[in-house]
Design a protein around this motif. Sequence first.
Motif, PDB file in Angstrom:
ATOM      1  N   ASN A   1       0.349 -14.133 -14.403  1.00  0.00           N
ATOM      2  CA  ASN A   1      -0.519 -14.096 -13.228  1.00  0.00           C
ATOM      3  C   ASN A   1       0.293 -14.066 -11.935  1.00  0.00           C
ATOM      4  O   ASN A   1      -0.099 -13.417 -10.960  1.00  0.00           O
ATOM      5  N   ILE A   2       1.442 -14.758 -11.935  1.00  0.00           N
ATOM      6  CA  ILE A   2       2.322 -14.727 -10.758  1.00  0.00           C
ATOM      7  C   ILE A   2       2.873 -13.322 -10.569  1.00  0.00           C
ATOM      8  O   ILE A   2       2.860 -12.770  -9.462  1.00  0.00           O
ATOM      9  N   PHE A   3       3.370 -12.738 -11.661  1.00  0.00           N
ATOM     10  CA  PHE A   3       3.893 -11.379 -11.592  1.00  0.00           C
ATOM     11  C   PHE A   3       2.815 -10.397 -11.146  1.00  0.00           C
ATOM     12  O   PHE A   3       3.056  -9.516 -10.319  1.00  0.00           O
ATOM     13  N   ALA A   4       1.622 -10.541 -11.723  1.00  0.00           N
ATOM     14  CA  ALA A   4       0.525  -9.627 -11.407  1.00  0.00           C
ATOM     15  C   ALA A   4       0.129  -9.739  -9.939  1.00  0.00           C
ATOM     16  O   ALA A   4      -0.152  -8.729  -9.282  1.00  0.00           O
ATOM     17  N   LEU A   5       0.092 -10.963  -9.424  1.00  0.00           N
ATOM     18  CA  LEU A   5      -0.258 -11.163  -8.023  1.00  0.00           C
ATOM     19  C   LEU A   5       0.753 -10.499  -7.105  1.00  0.00           C
ATOM     20  O   LEU A   5       0.381  -9.836  -6.125  1.00  0.00           O
ATOM     21  N   VAL A   6       2.030 -10.637  -7.451  1.00  0.00           N
ATOM     22  CA  VAL A   6       3.090 -10.011  -6.650  1.00  0.00           C
ATOM     23  C   VAL A   6       2.953  -8.499  -6.677  1.00  0.00           C
ATOM     24  O   VAL A   6       2.980  -7.831  -5.633  1.00  0.00           O
ATOM     25  N   SER A   7       2.788  -7.940  -7.873  1.00  0.00           N
ATOM     26  CA  SER A   7       2.756  -6.492  -8.011  1.00  0.00           C
ATOM     27  C   SER A   7       1.520  -5.862  -7.377  1.00  0.00           C
ATOM     28  O   SER A   7       1.576  -4.747  -6.862  1.00  0.00           O
ATOM     29  N   ARG A   8       0.390  -6.593  -7.409  1.00  0.00           N
ATOM     30  CA  ARG A   8      -0.856  -6.013  -6.911  1.00  0.00           C
ATOM     31  C   ARG A   8      -1.045  -6.169  -5.409  1.00  0.00           C
ATOM     32  O   ARG A   8      -1.917  -5.556  -4.820  1.00  0.00           O
ATOM     33  N   THR A   9      -0.219  -7.000  -4.778  1.00  0.00           N
ATOM     34  CA  THR A   9      -0.330  -7.178  -3.328  1.00  0.00           C
ATOM     35  C   THR A   9       0.897  -6.679  -2.578  1.00  0.00           C
ATOM     36  O   THR A   9       0.860  -6.530  -1.362  1.00  0.00           O
ATOM     37  N   ALA A  10       1.971  -6.407  -3.301  1.00  0.00           N
ATOM     38  CA  ALA A  10       3.230  -6.061  -2.653  1.00  0.00           C
ATOM     39  C   ALA A  10       3.204  -4.701  -1.963  1.00  0.00           C
ATOM     40  O   ALA A  10       4.006  -4.451  -1.051  1.00  0.00           O
ATOM     41  N   ASN A  11       2.321  -3.804  -2.401  1.00  0.00           N
ATOM     42  CA  ASN A  11       2.254  -2.481  -1.772  1.00  0.00           C
ATOM     43  C   ASN A  11       1.920  -2.559  -0.290  1.00  0.00           C
ATOM     44  O   ASN A  11       2.228  -1.647   0.484  1.00  0.00           O
ATOM     45  N   SER A  12       1.279  -3.657   0.131  1.00  0.00           N
ATOM     46  CA  SER A  12       0.929  -3.812   1.546  1.00  0.00           C
ATOM     47  C   SER A  12       2.166  -3.957   2.424  1.00  0.00           C
ATOM     48  O   SER A  12       2.095  -3.779   3.639  1.00  0.00           O
ATOM     49  N   VAL A  13       3.326  -4.258   1.816  1.00  0.00           N
ATOM     50  CA  VAL A  13       4.573  -4.383   2.577  1.00  0.00           C
ATOM     51  C   VAL A  13       5.013  -3.023   3.099  1.00  0.00           C
ATOM     52  O   VAL A  13       5.718  -2.926   4.101  1.00  0.00           O
ATOM     53  N   GLN A  14       4.585  -1.956   2.416  1.00  0.00           N
ATOM     54  CA  GLN A  14       5.014  -0.616   2.807  1.00  0.00           C
ATOM     55  C   GLN A  14       4.568  -0.268   4.220  1.00  0.00           C
ATOM     56  O   GLN A  14       5.316   0.374   4.974  1.00  0.00           O
ATOM     57  N   ALA A  15       3.363  -0.666   4.594  1.00  0.00           N
ATOM     58  CA  ALA A  15       2.796  -0.278   5.888  1.00  0.00           C
ATOM     59  C   ALA A  15       3.637  -0.752   7.077  1.00  0.00           C
ATOM     60  O   ALA A  15       4.031   0.073   7.910  1.00  0.00           O
ATOM     61  N   PRO A  16       3.923  -2.073   7.219  1.00  0.00           N
ATOM     62  CA  PRO A  16       4.712  -2.492   8.375  1.00  0.00           C
ATOM     63  C   PRO A  16       6.127  -1.938   8.385  1.00  0.00           C
ATOM     64  O   PRO A  16       6.685  -1.659   9.459  1.00  0.00           O
TER      65      PRO A  16
ATOM     66  N   THR B   1       8.569   4.751  11.471  1.00  0.00           N
ATOM     67  CA  THR B   1       8.667   6.142  11.023  1.00  0.00           C
ATOM     68  C   THR B   1       7.371   6.889  11.306  1.00  0.00           C
ATOM     69  O   THR B   1       7.388   8.054  11.742  1.00  0.00           O
ATOM     70  N   ILE B   2       6.260   6.220  11.098  1.00  0.00           N
ATOM     71  CA  ILE B   2       4.952   6.841  11.328  1.00  0.00           C
ATOM     72  C   ILE B   2       4.727   7.107  12.816  1.00  0.00           C
ATOM     73  O   ILE B   2       4.250   8.181  13.203  1.00  0.00           O
TER      74      ILE B   2
ATOM     75  N   THR C   1      -8.273   2.532  11.735  1.00  0.00           N
ATOM     76  CA  THR C   1      -9.347   2.536  10.742  1.00  0.00           C
ATOM     77  C   THR C   1      -8.830   2.981   9.385  1.00  0.00           C
ATOM     78  O   THR C   1      -9.172   2.384   8.344  1.00  0.00           O
ATOM     79  N   CYS C   2      -7.994   4.015   9.384  1.00  0.00           N
ATOM     80  CA  CYS C   2      -7.448   4.533   8.122  1.00  0.00           C
ATOM     81  C   CYS C   2      -6.579   3.486   7.426  1.00  0.00           C
ATOM     82  O   CYS C   2      -6.679   3.300   6.211  1.00  0.00           O
ATOM     83  N   SER C   3      -5.739   2.801   8.168  1.00  0.00           N
ATOM     84  CA  SER C   3      -4.860   1.795   7.567  1.00  0.00           C
ATOM     85  C   SER C   3      -5.663   0.620   7.023  1.00  0.00           C
ATOM     86  O   SER C   3      -5.299   0.018   6.000  1.00  0.00           O
ATOM     87  N   THR C   4      -6.782   0.303   7.683  1.00  0.00           N
ATOM     88  CA  THR C   4      -7.636  -0.787   7.206  1.00  0.00           C
ATOM     89  C   THR C   4      -8.288  -0.441   5.871  1.00  0.00           C
ATOM     90  O   THR C   4      -8.498  -1.318   5.021  1.00  0.00           O
ATOM     91  N   LEU C   5      -8.586   0.843   5.684  1.00  0.00           N
ATOM     92  CA  LEU C   5      -9.242   1.283   4.440  1.00  0.00           C
ATOM     93  C   LEU C   5      -8.341   1.148   3.221  1.00  0.00           C
ATOM     94  O   LEU C   5      -8.826   1.172   2.086  1.00  0.00           O
ATOM     95  N   SER C   6      -7.032   0.998   3.423  1.00  0.00           N
ATOM     96  CA  SER C   6      -6.126   0.835   2.280  1.00  0.00           C
ATOM     97  C   SER C   6      -6.450  -0.426   1.496  1.00  0.00           C
ATOM     98  O   SER C   6      -6.309  -0.464   0.264  1.00  0.00           O
ATOM     99  N   ALA C   7      -6.903  -1.468   2.196  1.00  0.00           N
ATOM    100  CA  ALA C   7      -7.275  -2.711   1.521  1.00  0.00           C
ATOM    101  C   ALA C   7      -8.473  -2.494   0.607  1.00  0.00           C
ATOM    102  O   ALA C   7      -8.556  -3.083  -0.479  1.00  0.00           O
TER     103      ALA C   7
END
Length: 267
Positions: free
Chosen positions: A43-58, A63-64, A190-196
């Motif tokens: 569950n710890i691993f799963a939580l990390v993997s399923r939320t870590a993609n949000s790090v990409q945005a900041p 670059t954006i 708005t687009c970045s908010t929709l990623s969640a």
Amino acid sequence: MSTQVIIVLILTIIITIISTLAYSVRIVGVRTGRIAVSFAVFNIFALVSRTANSVQAPLLAKTIESTIKAGNPQSLLSTFRWILFSTTIATIIGSALMPTFIKVFEKVVESFSINRSIPKLLMHAFSKSGIEQFKSSVTKPRKENFAHFKSFKMMPKKIILLNTIAFSISTVGVLASLYAGCLNPELRTTCSTLSAVINGSATILMVIFIDPFISILTDDVINGECSQLQFDRCIIFIVGGLIVGTILAQFLLIPAAQVISFIAKSI
């Protein structure tokens, strides 16, 4: 390639390897009989993997912004393609490391059941005996594991397909929303908010369909209603589906960005 992008690539590889190895934790739970301990770690691993993609945005923000100022959003596509490609490579690496991780984690679970202390466990891991145990646990993937793919007829195809789709959505979600924001700079917030919302839908798929199925299958193994071999094969197919999901994400990037852009305009 900017420093921020390189950092994103490195983090993506590390995080994806962890999320892939997380599936082998369930195999360890069945083999050791320490279901609760193993699943707690999963569950710890799963939580990390399923939320870590949000790090990409900041990390990609600078670059954006530079891309938007230059008025050339198409140049961002190659960067996103490389990030998705790194996810595919990391998933393959993670799957290749699973035999070694299973052996290492079996010893970790046994050690934790004796010491019942995370600090003691960490001290043992970095001790001379712990390092020797790790070296002895290094295992190459066996050819027999690839032979399991011949028995696809007996596998839960719907679950494997749903897991593949969910993983591809979670992989592409943040990048598609960022690209949609570049295509529509006035609506990029708005687009970045929709990623969640997108990642949340992928997580819901996993929580409602994938995780319960594997949990039930685990109980079946414990109760003798399912063989260890069949359980291992199911996990192997699910991990194989992750690799396919990362490849599918390459094809979903532009369509997903267009859908997000449309939703952003319609809100």
